[in-house]
Motif scaffolding. Structure first.
Motif, PDB file in Angstrom:
ATOM      1  N   ASN A 159       0.569  -1.099  -0.061  1.00 50.87           N
ATOM      2  CA  ASN A 159      -0.499  -0.180  -0.076  1.00 50.87           C
ATOM      3  C   ASN A 159       0.831   1.256   0.350  1.00 50.87           C
ATOM      4  N   ARG A 160       0.476   2.586   0.026  1.00 54.45           N
ATOM      5  CA  ARG A 160       1.074   3.875  -0.701  1.00 54.45           C
ATOM      6  C   ARG A 160       0.573   4.716   0.005  1.00 54.45           C
ATOM      7  N   GLY A 161      -0.680   5.076   0.281  1.00 57.60           N
ATOM      8  CA  GLY A 161      -2.045   6.212   0.641  1.00 57.60           C
ATOM      9  C   GLY A 161      -2.048   5.717   1.889  1.00 57.60           C
ATOM     10  N   SER A 162      -2.664   7.494   2.215  1.00 56.16           N
ATOM     11  CA  SER A 162      -3.235   6.943   3.888  1.00 56.16           C
ATOM     12  C   SER A 162      -4.208   6.444   4.192  1.00 56.16           C
ATOM     13  N   THR A 163      -4.929   6.602   2.850  1.00 59.65           N
ATOM     14  CA  THR A 163      -6.462   6.192   3.420  1.00 59.65           C
ATOM     15  C   THR A 163      -7.200   4.594   3.032  1.00 59.65           C
ATOM     16  N   ALA A 164      -8.029   3.672   3.245  1.00 64.36           N
ATOM     17  CA  ALA A 164      -8.368   2.116   2.739  1.00 64.36           C
ATOM     18  C   ALA A 164      -8.352   2.252   1.736  1.00 64.36           C
ATOM     19  N   ASP A 165      -9.189   3.261   1.247  1.00 66.02           N
ATOM     20  CA  ASP A 165      -9.530   2.856  -0.533  1.00 66.02           C
ATOM     21  C   ASP A 165      -8.074   3.771  -0.973  1.00 66.02           C
ATOM     22  N   ALA A 166      -7.205   4.656  -1.194  1.00 61.61           N
ATOM     23  CA  ALA A 166      -6.494   5.624  -1.685  1.00 61.61           C
ATOM     24  C   ALA A 166      -5.735   4.455  -2.717  1.00 61.61           C
ATOM     25  N   ASP A 167      -6.289   3.194  -2.760  1.00 57.20           N
ATOM     26  CA  ASP A 167      -4.480   2.907  -3.908  1.00 57.20           C
ATOM     27  C   ASP A 167      -5.736   2.108  -4.572  1.00 57.20           C
ATOM     28  N   LEU A 168      -6.442   2.127  -4.761  1.00 56.13           N
ATOM     29  CA  LEU A 168      -7.725   1.552  -5.709  1.00 56.13           C
ATOM     30  C   LEU A 168      -7.863   1.903  -7.303  1.00 56.13           C
ATOM     31  N   GLY A 169      -7.551   1.395  -7.594  1.00 59.28           N
ATOM     32  CA  GLY A 169      -7.415   1.095  -9.178  1.00 59.28           C
ATOM     33  C   GLY A 169      -5.275   1.417  -9.389  1.00 59.28           C
ATOM     34  N   ASP A 170      -4.828   2.045  -8.661  1.00 59.66           N
ATOM     35  CA  ASP A 170      -2.993   2.091  -8.908  1.00 59.66           C
ATOM     36  C   ASP A 170      -2.959   0.567 -10.004  1.00 59.66           C
ATOM     37  N   THR A 171      -1.623   1.716 -10.468  1.00 54.98           N
ATOM     38  CA  THR A 171      -0.832   1.040 -11.485  1.00 54.98           C
ATOM     39  C   THR A 171      -0.603  -0.237 -11.114  1.00 54.98           C
ATOM     40  N   VAL A 172      -0.337  -1.749 -11.748  1.00 54.68           N
ATOM     41  CA  VAL A 172       0.582  -2.713 -10.923  1.00 54.68           C
ATOM     42  C   VAL A 172       1.267  -3.346 -12.451  1.00 54.68           C
ATOM     43  N   VAL A 173       2.928  -3.431 -12.109  1.00 54.59           N
ATOM     44  CA  VAL A 173       3.371  -3.391 -14.207  1.00 54.59           C
ATOM     45  C   VAL A 173       4.448  -4.781 -13.546  1.00 54.59           C
ATOM     46  N   ALA A 174       4.656  -5.323 -14.207  1.00 54.25           N
ATOM     47  CA  ALA A 174       6.155  -6.658 -14.335  1.00 54.25           C
ATOM     48  C   ALA A 174       6.314  -6.951 -13.654  1.00 54.25           C
ATOM     49  N   ALA A 175       7.253  -7.576 -12.642  1.00 54.35           N
ATOM     50  CA  ALA A 175       8.087  -7.367 -12.162  1.00 54.35           C
ATOM     51  C   ALA A 175       9.876  -7.430 -12.765  1.00 54.35           C
ATOM     52  N   ALA A 176       9.043  -8.687 -13.239  1.00 50.82           N
ATOM     53  CA  ALA A 176      10.706  -8.846 -14.668  1.00 50.82           C
ATOM     54  C   ALA A 176       9.708  -9.295 -15.973  1.00 50.82           C
ATOM     55  N   SER A 177      10.028  -9.260 -17.187  1.00 56.16           N
ATOM     56  CA  SER A 177       9.485  -9.887 -18.102  1.00 56.16           C
ATOM     57  C   SER A 177       9.958 -11.399 -18.383  1.00 56.16           C
ATOM     58  N   GLY A 178       8.187 -11.748 -19.434  1.00 53.29           N
ATOM     59  CA  GLY A 178       7.582 -12.813 -18.523  1.00 53.29           C
ATOM     60  C   GLY A 178       7.112 -13.507 -19.479  1.00 53.29           C
ATOM     61  N   THR A 179       6.449 -14.399 -19.110  1.00 52.58           N
ATOM     62  CA  THR A 179       4.615 -15.122 -20.165  1.00 52.58           C
ATOM     63  C   THR A 179       3.890 -15.304 -19.596  1.00 52.58           C
ATOM     64  N   VAL A 180       2.614 -14.971 -19.859  1.00 55.04           N
ATOM     65  CA  VAL A 180       0.984 -14.543 -18.768  1.00 55.04           C
ATOM     66  C   VAL A 180       1.112 -16.181 -18.657  1.00 55.04           C
ATOM     67  N   VAL A 181       0.937 -17.090 -17.314  1.00 51.10           N
ATOM     68  CA  VAL A 181       0.608 -18.154 -17.232  1.00 51.10           C
ATOM     69  C   VAL A 181      -0.669 -17.861 -16.752  1.00 51.10           C
ATOM     70  N   ILE A 182      -1.157 -17.874 -15.839  1.00 51.49           N
ATOM     71  CA  ILE A 182      -2.898 -17.188 -14.810  1.00 51.49           C
ATOM     72  C   ILE A 182      -3.365 -15.862 -15.610  1.00 51.49           C
ATOM     73  N   SER A 183      -4.479 -15.467 -15.485  1.00 50.53           N
ATOM     74  CA  SER A 183      -4.733 -14.227 -15.518  1.00 50.53           C
ATOM     75  C   SER A 183      -6.001 -15.086 -15.092  1.00 50.53           C
ATOM     76  N   ALA A 184      -6.941 -14.985 -14.823  1.00 55.38           N
ATOM     77  CA  ALA A 184      -8.471 -15.219 -14.467  1.00 55.38           C
ATOM     78  C   ALA A 184      -8.095 -14.751 -12.733  1.00 55.38           C
ATOM     79  N   HIS A 185     -10.636 -15.074 -12.442  1.00 56.77           N
ATOM     80  CA  HIS A 185     -10.814 -14.714 -10.966  1.00 56.77           C
ATOM     81  C   HIS A 185     -10.831 -16.011 -10.750  1.00 56.77           C
TER      82      HIS A 185
END
Length: 315
Positions: free
Chosen positions: A80-106
């Motif tokens: 987290n980085r925000g000061s309130t509970a919902d502050a980070d909702l929708g913030d961008t997440v990026v790949a930590a290293a290059s690779g191939t996506v093997v799971i993208s699912a709920h």
């Protein structure tokens, strides 16, 4: 004499055969050891850890916590980085290293991860990004380090109400869960378990600047804002809560090590602007000024791109 000669010849032949067999066995054993050593070296090389970076855009500072969740089994981290509970909702997440996506699912009902991205980085290394609000890549996609893969969210299993955060894991396939969860490293440094605030150097893989804004501005400073200068660089605004000073530094992302025109400035409202400008290999700055409770303008330029803020960050 004839018999003796035959016996000597026979003994010589026997010794020769025995010596040859011994030499052959030794050679075979040596070859086997060499093969085993080569295989071990290859296996070790195959398991080399990728150069992971923080799974957030370049320059952002996030606080990771491995001990706040009862669901954690090992070295997982919640960010987290925000000061309130919902502050980070929708913030961008990026790949930590290059690779191939093997799971993208709920996977909420399966394991409580909610929207999950799993990336295979090769050599038996994987990263997991859980509870995402949005998944921006599909299974089978090839992703590069720093590429957006989703957004911070609070998805989980039905009935499990959690606040928005990114659940991050590094795993290998060398053993079974949860022993396969590894300590996370960012920019070559092991995360300071159980809690640490880390600034992202996920700035484009091989073109990453070897320095960080905190290193340049000094102890006590943290990034509070940043602006991209096209693909050529990033200008950062930092603040030190202990002394009320702001700091600005402009970081190059191209032509690293070559001295090119780069600048950084900081203007406290009501005071004269301070600027550092010249031909630099990696960054311009630091430019520091006391600005507690006062608005500031800040900006910089490199590679033909520039950024100029309005008066802001007035707290």
């Amino acid at each position: 004499m004839r018999l003796t000669s035959i016996v000597k010849a026979g003994l010589a032949l026997l010794l020769g055969v025995t010596a040859g067999a011994s030499t052959g066995a030794a050679a075979s054993a040596s070859a086997s050891l060499t093969t085993s050593a080569t295989a071990a070296t290859a296996a070790s090389a195959a398991m080399a850890e990728p150069a992971f970076q923080l799974p957030f855009p370049c320059g952002q500072s996030w606080t990771g916590n491995s001990s706040a969740s009862s669901a954690h089994q090992s070295w997982e981290i919640d960010f987290n980085r925000g000061s309130t509970a919902d502050a980070d909702l929708g913030d961008t997440v990026v790949a930590a290293a290059s690779g191939t996506v093997v799971i993208s699912a709920h996977q909420g009902s399966t394991n409580g991860f909610g929207n999950l991205i799993k990336i295979d980085h090769g050599g038996g290394w994987y990263t997991y990004y859980a509870h995402l609000l949005v998944r921006s890549v599909s299974a089978g996609a090839t992703v590069s380090q720093g590429q957006k893969i989703g957004e911070v969210g609070n998805t989980s299993k039905p009935g499990n109400n959690i606040s928005p955060h990114l659940h991050y894991e590094v795993r290998t396939d060398a053993t079974s869960y949860p022993a396969n969860i590894q300590k996370a490293k960012f920019n070559g440094v092991t995360f300071g378990y159980p809690v640490q605030t880390v600034t992202s150097n996920n700035c484009g893989g091989s073109s990453s600047n070897p320095y960080t804004p905190e290193q340049v501005c000094g102890s006590g400073y943290s990034v509070i804002d940043s602006a991209a200068l096209g693909s050529a660089g990033t200008v950062y605004l930092l603040y030190n809560t202990s002394n009320g000073y702001n700091c600005v530094a402009t970081f190059k992302r191209t032509s690293l090590g070559s001295k090119t025109a780069t600048s950084a400035y900081l203007e406290v409202q009501g005071k004269t602007r301070s600027t550092d400008s010249g031909d630099y290999g990696y960054y311009a700055g630091p430019v520091r000024a006391s600005a507690a409770g006062t608005c500031v303008k800040w900006g910089g330029a490199t590679g033909g791109s520039s950024y100029n803020s309005p008066f802001e960050h007035c707290g």
